[in-house]
Scaffold this motif. Structure first.
Motif, PDB file in Angstrom:
ATOM      1  N   THR A  68     -17.049  13.676 -16.992  1.00 31.67           N
ATOM      2  CA  THR A  68     -16.880  14.611 -18.105  1.00 31.67           C
ATOM      3  C   THR A  68     -18.174  15.398 -18.257  1.00 31.67           C
ATOM      4  OG1 THR A  68     -16.197  14.793 -20.434  1.00 31.67           O
ATOM      5  CG2 THR A  68     -17.708  12.995 -19.888  1.00 31.67           C
TER       6      THR A  68
ATOM      7  N   PRO B 252      -9.913  13.050 -23.766  1.00 26.47           N
ATOM      8  CA  PRO B 252     -10.407  13.883 -24.871  1.00 26.47           C
ATOM      9  C   PRO B 252     -10.339  13.212 -26.237  1.00 26.47           C
ATOM     10  CG  PRO B 252      -8.259  14.648 -24.131  1.00 26.47           C
ATOM     11  CD  PRO B 252      -8.711  13.630 -23.136  1.00 26.47           C
TER      12      PRO B 252
ATOM     13  N   GLY C 207     -18.642  20.610 -28.751  1.00 24.36           N
ATOM     14  CA  GLY C 207     -18.079  20.622 -27.409  1.00 24.36           C
ATOM     15  C   GLY C 207     -18.278  21.945 -26.704  1.00 24.36           C
TER      16      GLY C 207
ATOM     17  N   ASP D 185     -18.997  17.771 -23.786  1.00 24.44           N
ATOM     18  CA  ASP D 185     -17.842  17.048 -24.318  1.00 24.44           C
ATOM     19  C   ASP D 185     -18.188  15.600 -24.631  1.00 24.44           C
ATOM     20  OD1 ASP D 185     -15.009  17.061 -25.037  1.00 24.44           O
ATOM     21  OD2 ASP D 185     -14.806  15.609 -23.399  1.00 24.44           O
TER      22      ASP D 185
END
Length: 577
Positions: A471, A427, A41, A475
């Motif tokens: 996003t 997430p 990430g 990620d």
């Protein structure tokens, strides 16, 4: 007189040894000039990835030495291979081990076992499986789940495979397909089957609670099975009891099963099905995040489309399906039973998960038949078939199941695009296609499919990362690789890290994307140029190499590991967060 010669020879040998020691290493593969997304990430960086003996040997600015194969990434992204958290490649890989629809998207691990698994199978279950096969026919030459995975690996596959043990499979093994509760002795036998599968390498227990016979399982039964999964280092993963009218209650049940069992839990394909339920995303997120804040390991996965795909069994009450598909069909031939089924299909607030009610006849697309005589209806809606036959949609649905001898595969249009986009940014969300890994050729052309089979992962990176920016690419890669690997307890996959298995994908962030539509779903995604599985090139310049590099990937309790085997409780395992 010999001393000068001896000294000279010694010096030469020492120089040669020093030269060998200083020579740069030789690799099997080096990927150069890449934008490296290592799966953590973190921010990408420019550099090289080197691979030797099936493992990552170097990740950094410039790999020293040479390689048998050099790939010039030319500024493309290089990342860990993607993990399909909900794969139905169980039989498609038997028909075609290349798994092209997923491979061309960068998928390197297919995770199976949503509710049902390819083992353990009793003799009676094997007989039924053989009778119920659709387009793809194959011999059932295994009994346990591990035997299936090993059989598939030996047969030759391009991608890695892993599986949960299906809660419904365990139930059917011990109880059959009826609506019955297990006795204490029967539940003990079910728990034993879970332990055996976990020590054979299963990743946990998977349930699918809107389908018979899985829907007959009550919470204590599921908790007992999840407890065994947890003490064997695995998770509980579930197609919950509802994704529509009782979505929030279903999330509560999953969280409670996780709390009591101690096993982490994941929600399969989180969604809010039906316009009346689209406003439930916020309270659903709130429930999950509240549990996570208390220390529970609750996660979810999704597919990146607004339509789902399942059978017409998800349009009819579970009670009529007791005893299996043959009994279901026999019951619906009774006019009294048929009338009762139709009445319940039309209820505004049914007691079961009726996806047809939320999609409507116009939003129910027919894509998969077993009976050759019905294949001409592929691509039509239930409304169109009902109109052509001059009957109600409910009657048409019942008739199609009877005529086909199967649940009939359909696509239901159910979800909000806004909600799908929002979910891609969560997430704790990973991704699964909920589809097979196939190719637009041969046996796969006998039926249609959902476009997610060809585009789910590429769509995340093309539509939601590049175009809509829900996003970041870093990620998204994390949640396609390292994050699901972490949730599954895989300690050496999912990252571009020295010593990890070399499952690697090279793709162009500017062109990656899905092409399939609901009308023409069988179209390969674009943008992936190279895929390596266990260090071997299985896709080169966008085309399969024919190398069967896939392996069976096993969970933490596998007795083949040095410290394998189940423990007393889930607390005896370390769990990544």
């Amino acid at each position: 007189m010999y001393r000068p010669a001896v000294l000279a020879l010694t010096a030469a040998l020492l120089a040669s040894t020093a030269s060998l020691a200083a020579s740069p290493p030789a690799y099997d593969v080096v990927i150069r000039n890449a934008q490296i997304y290592d799966g953590s990430g973190g921010a990408p960086f420019k550099g090289d990835v080197a691979i030797g003996e099936g493992r990552i040997a170097y990740v950094g600015p410039h790999a020293p030495g040479s390689a048998r194969t050099t790939i010039d990434a030319g500024g493309k992204a290089v990342s860990p291979g993607f993990i399909n958290m909900l794969s139905w490649a169980t039989d498609s890989l038997i028909a075609d081990g290349r798994g092209l629809s997923d491979l061309k998207q960068g998928v390197t691990l297919e995770v199976m076992g949503e509710g049902t698994s390819m083992g353990p199978l009793s003799p009676a279950m094997k007989l039924l499986e053989a009778q119920r096969m659709g387009d793809i026919k194959y011999p059932i030459e295994w009994t346990t789940l591990d035997q299936y995975l090993t059989w598939l690996e030996k047969r030759g596959i391009a991608v890695n495979v892993a599986s949960f043990i299906g809660a419904a499979t365990v139930r059917e093994h011990v109880l059959g397909e009826g609506d019955v509760d297990p006795t204490p002795e029967q539940l003990l036998a079910m728990r034993k089957l879970v332990v055996e599968a976990m020590e054979d390498g299963a990743l946990g227990v998977g349930s699918s609670l809107i389908y018979a016979p899985a829907s007959y399982a009550e919470t204590p039964e599921l908790t007992a099975l999840a407890t065994e999964a947890g003490r064997c280092g695995g998770i509980y993963i579930s197609h919950m009891r509802s994704e529509a009218d009782r979505l929030l209650e279903a999330i509560d049940e999953l969280i409670e099963i996780s709390r009591v069992s101690g096993a982490p839990a994941e929600i399969y394909h989180l969604k809010q099905a039906g316009r009346a339920n689209w406003d439930k995303l916020d309270p659903a997120i709130a429930r999950i995040e509240a549990a996570r804040a208390k220390g529970q390991r609750i996660t979810a996965d999704m597919y990146s489309y607004t339509a789902g795909s399942t059978g017409l069994d998800a349009a009819m009450p579970p009670w009529v399906q007791a005893g299996g598909v043959e009994q279901w069909i026999a019951q619906m031939k009774d006019p009294v039973v048929r009338a009762k089924v139709i009445a319940e299909m039309r209820q505004e607030k049914p007691s079961f998960e009726n996806l047809y009610r939320h999609a409507g006849a116009d939003g129910t697309l027919l894509v998969g038949f077993k009976n050759p005589a019905l294949k001409g209806l592929t691509g039509k809606t239930l409304a169109e078939v009902a109109k052509a036959r001059g009957i109600s949609p409910e009657d048409a649905a019942i008739d199609l199941v009877i005529e086909d001898g199967s649940r009939v595969q359909v696509v239901y249009f159910l979800m909000s695009e806004e909600n799908v986009a929002r979910q891609t940014a969560l997430p704790w969300m990973s991704f699964g296609s909920d589809a097979s890994a196939q190719a637009p050729e041969g046996v796969f052309l006998k039926s249609s499919t959902h476009p997610r089979a060809y585009g789910n992962f590429a769509r995340v990176l093309g539509k939601y990362v590049r175009k809509e920016e829900t996003t970041s690419l870093a990620d998204a890669v994390r949640r396609l690789s390292a994050f699901p690997a972490q949730n599954l307890g895989l300690t050496d996959r999912g990252l571009l890290k020295v010593g990890y298995h070399a499952d690697v994908v090279v793709f162009d962030p500017k062109t990656i994307g899905d092409r399939g539509t609901y009308e023409k779903p069988q179209q390969f995604a674009t943008g992936v140029s190279h895929v390596l599985v266990n260090g071997k090139l299985v896709l080169a310049d966008g085309e399969p190499t024919g190398v069967a590099a896939g392996q069976a990937v096993r969970g933490r309790a596998w007795k083949g590991w040095a410290e394998g085997g189940c423990k007393l409780t889930a607390k005896d395992w370390s769990w990544a967060w």
